[in-house]
Design an enzyme around this catalytic site. Structure first.
Site, mmCIF file in Angstrom:
data_model
loop_
_atom_site.group_PDB
_atom_site.id
_atom_site.type_symbol
_atom_site.label_atom_id
_atom_site.label_comp_id
_atom_site.label_asym_id
_atom_site.label_seq_id
_atom_site.Cartn_x
_atom_site.Cartn_y
_atom_site.Cartn_z
ATOM 1 N N CYS A 945 5.206 -7.110 3.549
ATOM 2 C CA CYS A 945 4.143 -7.103 2.551
ATOM 3 C C CYS A 945 4.411 -5.869 1.694
ATOM 4 C CB CYS A 945 2.760 -7.095 3.179
ATOM 5 S SG CYS A 945 2.415 -5.661 4.227
ATOM 6 N N LYS A 946 3.435 -5.340 1.020
ATOM 7 C CA LYS A 946 3.709 -4.211 0.140
ATOM 8 C C LYS A 946 4.270 -3.022 0.909
ATOM 9 C CE LYS A 946 0.276 -1.919 -1.765
ATOM 10 N NZ LYS A 946 -0.816 -1.557 -2.687
#
Length: 1027
Positions: A945-946
């Site tokens: 994810c980020k």
């Protein structure tokens, strides 16, 4: 429970800290001291003067100055920090914030560490306990006639005898050991911390920490169950310390507070004839009882049921349960690529009321920094070499010279950036293995993957022992430093493609061939000219033998010259040059990214290429053929001069014109003569013709090959876009490469005994399946565009297996070789392991990487994108990856049709197609099916994810519990409980702690309402967090 306060006489403390009593201090000196604030990972150090007397550490603002603080060194642990050999940390059992101390040198730090540890009365108690144990052992050996340990274990008798002679018990391991710790107290929620005390080395090690809820029914999840495995060996002399805290309340978020502690020896536990041993839980001062702790051994299914008394059992009682861990996890290979491991152990109940022992392990890897540094070095070498290549082209026309300057300036700019980044990375500690999420925008850490970890799970059940599952977690490969204002790489490169000129590009192999041809021509031309001049000189000597020797040398060198020129690359390059000259539309890219038209391009070719309305494609063939025919004329003339022809013939001017293509040649070959001047006169026009033909061919070849080298240099530099785009692409690729190499190495280590897997590697390659959880809204669109290009670039990477020189960690780390577009990662294995590989892998067969990316946004921003924005990027990425995944599976099926589970891939791929076609919002089923296919084909699993911190934690814990349910029959009624347990107390919570200094996932209650239900953390485990 209220915190106890220690009554002190302030005047007495001042007296004790005075300089006059300096002789009574165990240690004093200037240190940098700081305290960690509650709920924060930050701490600040300031210079203080410290004096240690007894168990009191006096902290003054300066030598002889004001007394600021006094530390009572009781119920505390002093340890050296792993990332800095000059810093110490003092942690207190009471839960008070840790105190950090920084010394001036490593030796000074070691000295302070020893005196601070000795100041703690807990150390004195351990020494007393150790002496008592030695006395008891010595007494028991005088009364006991023989020992049963040797007969049961069948161990090393000489070692046993030596130990008995010395009056000490042999240090036999008793691990693996499974314990159940129960706490009886009035608190509603408690947290239990288990530590191991080695009474021989006087060290304490925190092992695990788990939460338990009082009064809950036995639901199969025993958070108070502890399993000691090979990574934490226990001995008969070891002691276990149990510390109990009030657990944090999920609603009020009240911090935990100290409740009580107790300890017991392993010897007492093993000798006890009762089902459990009981101890009082006491307060910090050891006076008041606040509860009871009961500890019992757990008998795992499959363990021995013999009736041997506990104290006589073989220490290897449970080795079969964790043989994979002890044999493989402690191997030199694993120690080389994994570090800073965090482990959690659980017991879960299966559908048939049996038990699963689950070990969750999260590790950092030195590859996070070693591979980016190797890639930077390779890029610096590549661009330096390219500059040297274009400089060696010599004098060029104005247009081509301008193009060369563009290439050189572009390369120099990138080299400067890479050298600066590499210098900053070299400044970091050699033990650096981790880039936190808060550092993802750091300029000098662009090439380092964010929060890269290996997340592994070992499952032991009655039917299987040591089954491992791995997934690599890493922040989405993206350049956060350059931000995403103008989008990510996919958008930037597509804009670049739309404006790029249509000129041909050349590969590095073609550029290399062009340089070789230029080198050959430069070497052979002077040899041919020199031998031609020598032939004329020898003709004056009238020496037939000498003339033939020189003629043979000229023939040999000229034939080599003609052979070098017969290359289709020259012909195609000349055709392209002429087409560009005729069209007048040639253009090239400057280093600033703009396009510059050049109507007078390629002026260098005008001197050697005649301007014609139509270019004759056979002109180049005639050029090198004229050289060969001119040589034949010289050979024929030499034969005539030596009288080797019975019927001398004349060569008319028309024949000379047909042979050489020179309409001005009007020479006639006369019959052989004994006159020296006659020989030279007859050879001279033929030699001149040969030189003219060679010179013309060299001009054409040099023009063509210079064009190829320059265009190849442009293709690898300015044609890739402005320097900031190239830098961004290389940084994103570096992050993706580090993650894939880590995953492949672990997959290879785990499959060394699987012959089908090894055959798959050298015949088909390995699949790398990236799972993305990024939204298609805001900055995360740019991150996904970066990640898409970075993952796609991995298709040009290959692995190869090599034999390591030694088993030292440095020799077992993967290394990088090659250039951009053809990088090869060499994975070294110990000689014994390398020798057991299939011959194809031992011979260096390349292992190709087949990367795919599936992304499904799951957060609140994805809800906005689906309702008001655009999800076409995600749909396109998933559809393209599905096609590549299907192609890989078909290749695997056609190449290895008998591989286990290969036939079931068709159904999974069909399910994946249907899931993509449904266009359902937040259709996480796509990710689940893709992960199943990846595991079926022995692929490398990666989740992003980020920052690989919060959403990634939800994904990997869900995947772990699904694997337990699908492959190890985890009870369905306990699935949710196990999932909450892993999220609340598992390794991913430790990951959040090390990234942001808070044990909270960065979600709000409102945000979680938009998450798929299975991706929501339990109450109390989320809240506001500093990013």
């Amino acid at each position: 429970m209220k915190r106890m306060k220690l009554r002190v006489n302030h005047r007495q403390l001042l007296f004790l800290s005075r300089e006059e009593t300096s002789g009574n201090f165990q240690r004093e000196g200037t240190l940098r001291v700081g305290r960690q604030e509650r709920g924060s990972a930050q701490f600040y150090l300031s210079e203080k003067f410290c004096r240690l007397r007894g168990n009191l550490l006096f902290i003054l603002n300066k030598q002889g100055g004001k007394l600021e603080e006094v530390l009572l060194l009781e119920r505390c642990e002093v340890m050296k920090l792993p990332d800095d050999d000059r810093r110490l940390a003092i942690s207190f059992d009471s839960g008070d914030p840790r105190v950090f101390i920084k010394c001036s040198s490593s030796a000074d730090c070691t000295s302070w560490l020893e005196v601070l540890r000795d100041a703690n009365t807990e150390v004195l108690r351990r020494r007393i306990t150790h002496l008592r144990a030695l006395i008891d052992t010595h007494t028991a050996q005088h009364t006991q006639q023989h020992t049963h340990v040797a007969s049961v274990c069948g161990g090393d008798e000489s070692l046993e005898d030596a130990a008995a002679a010395g009056g000490a018990e042999p240090a036999a391991k008793v691990t693996p050991l499974h314990l159940r710790v129960g706490v009886v107290t009035v608190a509603a929620r408690v947290q239990i911390q288990v530590s191991v005390i080695d009474t021989h080395t006087h060290t304490l090690r925190k092992y695990c920490c788990a939460e338990a809820v009082q009064g809950a029914d036995d639901d199969g999840v025993f958070l108070t169950s502890v399993s000691f495995c090979g990574d934490c060996p226990l001995y008969h002399h070891s002691r276990i310390k149990v510390t109990v805290y009030h657990a944090e309340e999920p609603t009020t978020h009240t911090a935990r507070s100290f409740l009580g502690f107790t300890s017991f020896s392993i010897r007492d536990l093993l000798r006890s004839k009762e089902p459990h041993i009981s101890m009082s839980l006491r307060t910090m001062d050891g006076v008041n009882e606040v509860g009871e702790v009961k500890v019992s051994r757990l008998q795992m299914e499959g363990e021995s049921e013999d009736k041997t008394p506990p104290e006589h059992k073989c220490p290897a009682l449970c080795d079969s349960l964790h043989s994979s861990f002890q044999d493989k996890e402690n191997s030199p290979m694993m120690r080389a690529v994994l570090c800073a491991q965090v482990c959690k152990v659980y017991r879960f109940q299966t559908e048939d009321q049996r038990w699963l022992l689950v070990r969750e392990q999260m590790s950092e890897t030195p590859l996070s920094f070693s591979l980016p540094k190797q890639l930077l070095s390779a890029l610096i070498r590549e661009h330096t070499s390219r500059i040297q290549e274009v400089k060696e082209l010599g004098d060029l026309s104005p247009h081509w010279n301008e193009l060369r300057h563009d290439v050189i300036n572009h390369c120099n700019h990138l080299i400067g950036c890479y050298q600066e980044t590499l210098a900053e990375l070299d400044k970091l500690s050699a033990s650096s293995c981790f880039k936190s999420s808060s550092s993802k925008s750091d300029k000098h850490l662009q090439f380092v993957p964010t929060n890269l970890h290996s997340q592994r799970m070992e499952v032991t059940s009655p039917d299987s022992t040591g089954v491992w599952y791995e997934v690599i977690t890493v922040g989405a490969p993206a350049d956060h430093h350059q931000s995403f204002k103008h989008g990510g790489l996919k958008r930037l490169l597509s804009k670049r493609t739309n404006h790029r000129d249509s000129s041909v590009s050349y590969s590095r192999d073609e550029s290399s061939r062009a340089r070789e041809l230029l080198s050959s021509v430069a070497q052979l031309q002077p040899l041919v000219f020199g031998l031609a001049e020598e032939l004329l000189s020898v003709s004056l000597e009238l020496n037939v033998t000498r003339l033939q020797q020189v003629l043979d040398g000229l023939t040999q060198q000229t034939e080599l010259f003609v052979h070098a020129l017969k290359d289709e690359l020259v012909k195609s390059a000349l055709l392209l040059i002429h087409s560009q000259c005729s069209d007048g539309t040639s253009s090239h890219a400057h280093s600033n990214g703009s396009l510059c038209d050049s109507a007078t391009a390629n002026q260098e070719g005008q001197t050697s290429l005649r301007q014609q309305d139509e270019y004759d494609e056979e002109e180049w063939d005639r050029a090198w053929a004229n050289v060969a025919m001119s040589l034949n004329c010289i050979i024929a003339m030499g034969d005539r001069l030596q009288g080797r022809e019975d019927h001398p013939q004349e060569m008319t001017s028309s024949e000379q014109q047909e042979t050489t293509g020179d309409t001005n040649s009007q020479n006639t070959a006369s019959p052989s003569s004994s006159s020296a001047s006659s020989w030279q006169e007859q050879l001279l026009p033929l030699v001149v013709t040969l030189r003219d033909c060679v010179r013309e061919a060299v001009d054409k070849a040099r023009t063509a090959m210079t064009f190829v080298v320059l265009q190849g240099a442009v293709t690898g530099t300015v044609a890739q876009g402005p320097a900031h785009i190239v830098l961004r692409r290389h940084a994103v690729f570096s992050q993706a490469l580090s993650a894939v190499v880590c995953g492949f190495v672990l997959k290879l280590y785990g499959g060394l005994e699987d012959q089908d897997f090894l055959q798959q590697l050298h015949s088909v390659g390995v699949l790398a399946q990236f799972e993305g959880l990024l939204s298609t809204y805001g900055d995360e669109v740019g991150m996904l565009e970066d990640m898409e290009v970075g993952v796609a670039d991995l298709s040009s990477v290959a692995f190869t297996v090599t034999e390591a020189k030694t088993e030292q960690p440095g020799d077992l780390l993967p290394t990088l070789r090659g250039a951009w577009g053809s990088l090869v990662v060499e994975v070294p294995l110990p000689p014994e392991t390398f020798g057991s590989l299939p011959p194809q892998l031992r011979e260096g067969r390349l292992i190709r990487v087949h990367p795919v990316l599936f992304n499904i946004g799951i957060n609140q921003q994805q809800s906005l994108a689906e309702r008001f924005g655009d999800s076409s990027l995600q749909e396109r990425v998933n559809q393209q990856s599905c096609e590549r995944l299907r192609a890989f599976c078909h290749s695997l099926r056609d190449t290895l049709p008998h591989t286990a589970g290969i036939q079931s891939l068709s159904d999974l791929l069909s399910s994946l197609d249907r899931s993509l076609e449904t266009r359902k919002r937040k259709n996480v089923e796509v990710l689940w099916i893709a992960a199943m296919v990846c595991r079926k084909v022995n692929g490398v699993r990666l989740t992003s994810c980020k920052s690989a911190k919060d959403r990634t934690a939800m994904s990997v814990t869900l995947e772990q519990c699904v694997l337990l349910r699908e492959r190890h029959t985890l009870s369905q009624q306990h699935f949710s409980t196990a999932l909450d347990c892993m999220r609340r107390d598992g390794c991913r919570m430790e990951n959040v702690q090390k990234n942001v200094g808070s044990r909270k996932f960065a979600f709000s209650g409102v945000q979680l309402l938009t998450f798929p239900k299975l991706y929501r953390p339990p109450d109390g485990s989320f809240g506001s967090s500093t990013h």
